[in-house]
Design an enzyme around this catalytic site. Structure first.
Site: not given
Length: 273
Positions: A7, A9, A11-13, A15, A138, A151
Site C-alpha cells: 500500500i 501513501g 504516512s498519515s490519513g 493510508g 476520489s 486533479y
C-alpha cells in the site's frame, strides 16, 4: 502462508489506517511512503494496534524505484496478492493558472504512478490466477469540480484506465477496482497546491475554498475510510466501483446519471458564487 499487500501513501490519513487494518487481518503489509523519516506516526500506530508493518521508502513517481520495490517484495515474501494505490496529491487552480509542469506533476502522482505499479504486479497475479488491485481515486474522479482541473483530469484518467483493465484482468482471476472517497479529515488538504495570486479568479476561488473548508469540517474520519479500504481488499465482492461513505455515494451519483452534463453543472456552479 499469509497474503502480502503493498500500500502506498501511508504516512498519515486513510493510508495509514488502511495499512493497520490490513495487518490486523493477518496480511503481510508493505507500507510505503516517500520519506521514511516521516514514518514515526505510522510506526506508533502499528505498535499501539499490536501489529507489524514492513515500512519501506517509495517515491511513486520514480518508476525504476517502484520496479525495484516490487522485485524486493516478491523476493522477500514470494508473491504480491494485494496492491492498494493510495498515494495522491491535490492541486487547486484553474486552467490558465496552471503550468504544464504542474499538470504533468498531477498526472505523475495520480495517474502514471498507479498505472506503473499495476503493470508491475499484474504478471505475477495473472500467473497465479488471483489478486486484488485497488486504486484510491476520489469523488473528483467522477465529478469534475471548479479549480480542480488538473486533479480531476488525472483522477478521471486513472478511473478510465482501471475500468478498462477491470474486465480483462478478471478473466485471469485478478480483480481491479477503485474506491472513491469524498472529504476525509487528513493532511491531504494541507498538501494541496494553490496559486499565489488568483487574479481575476479571486472571488470565485475564495468562494470555492470557503465551501471546501466546510466540507472538510464535516469530513469522514481517516480511520473509517482506512477500514473501508481494508474491507474492500478482503471482500468477496468484486464490484469495480465503491465509495467510502454515504456522502461520497450521493456525490458521485450526480455525475453517474448525468447524460448531458447538466446535473453536474447545476451541482457545482453554486460553489463559486
Amino acid at each position: 502462508m499469509s497474503d502480502t499487500a503493498i500500500i502506498t501513501g501511508t504516512s498519515s490519513g486513510m493510508g495509514l489506517y488502511a495499512a493497520i487494518s490490513l495487518a490486523k487481518r493477518g496480511l503481510n503489509v508493505v507500507a510505503t511512503l516517500r520519506d521514511t523519516g516521516r514514518a514515526d506516526r505510522l510506526r506508533d500506530a502499528a505498535q499501539e494496534a499490536g501489529v507489524e508493518l514492513d515500512v519501506r521508502a517509495l517515491d511513486v513517481t520514480d518508476h525504476a524505484a517502484a520496479a525495484q520495490l516490487v522485485a524486493d517484495v516478491i523476493k522477500d515474501y514470494g508473491r504480491i496478492d494485494v496492491l492498494i494505490n493510495n498515494a495522491g496529491q491535490g492541486c487547486v487552480a484553474t486552467a490558465e493558472q496552471l503550468s504544464m509542469e504542474q499538470i504533468q506533476a498531477q498526472l505523475d502522482v495520480n495517474y502514471l504512478a498507479p498505472v506503473n505499479l499495476t503493470k508491475l504486479v499484474l504478471p505475477g497475479m495473472r500467473d497465479r490466477g488471483r489478486g486484488r488491485i485497488l486504486t484510491i481515486t476520489s469523488v473528483g474522479g467522477v465529478v469534475g469540480q471548479p479549480f480542480a482541473d488538473a486533479y480531476c483530469g488525472a483522477k478521471f484518467a486513472v478511473e478510465g484506465f482501471m475500468q478498462s483493465l477491470h474486465v480483462v484482468a478478471a478473466t485471469f482471476g485478478v480483480h481491479v477496482g477503485v474506491i472513491e472517497p469524498a472529504a476525509v479529515a487528513s493532511e491531504f488538504v494541507n498538501n494541496v497546491e494553490r496559486p499565489a495570486d488568483a487574479g481575476a479568479y479571486t472571488p470565485l476561488l475564495d468562494a470555492y475554498l470557503s465551501r471546501t473548508a466546510g466540507a472538510f469540517a464535516n469530513a469522514q474520519s481517516p480511520q473509517s475510510a482506512g477500514e473501508m479500504i481494508a474491507d474492500a481488499a478482503a471482500s468477496a465482492d468484486t464490484s469495480f466501483r465503491r465509495q467510502s461513505s454515504e456522502a461520497a455515494t450521493a456525490f458521485v451519483s450526480v455525475s453517474l446519471a448525468d447524460l448531458d452534463g447538466g446535473r453536474v453543472q447545476e451541482f457545482t456552479a453554486p460553489w463559486i458564487g
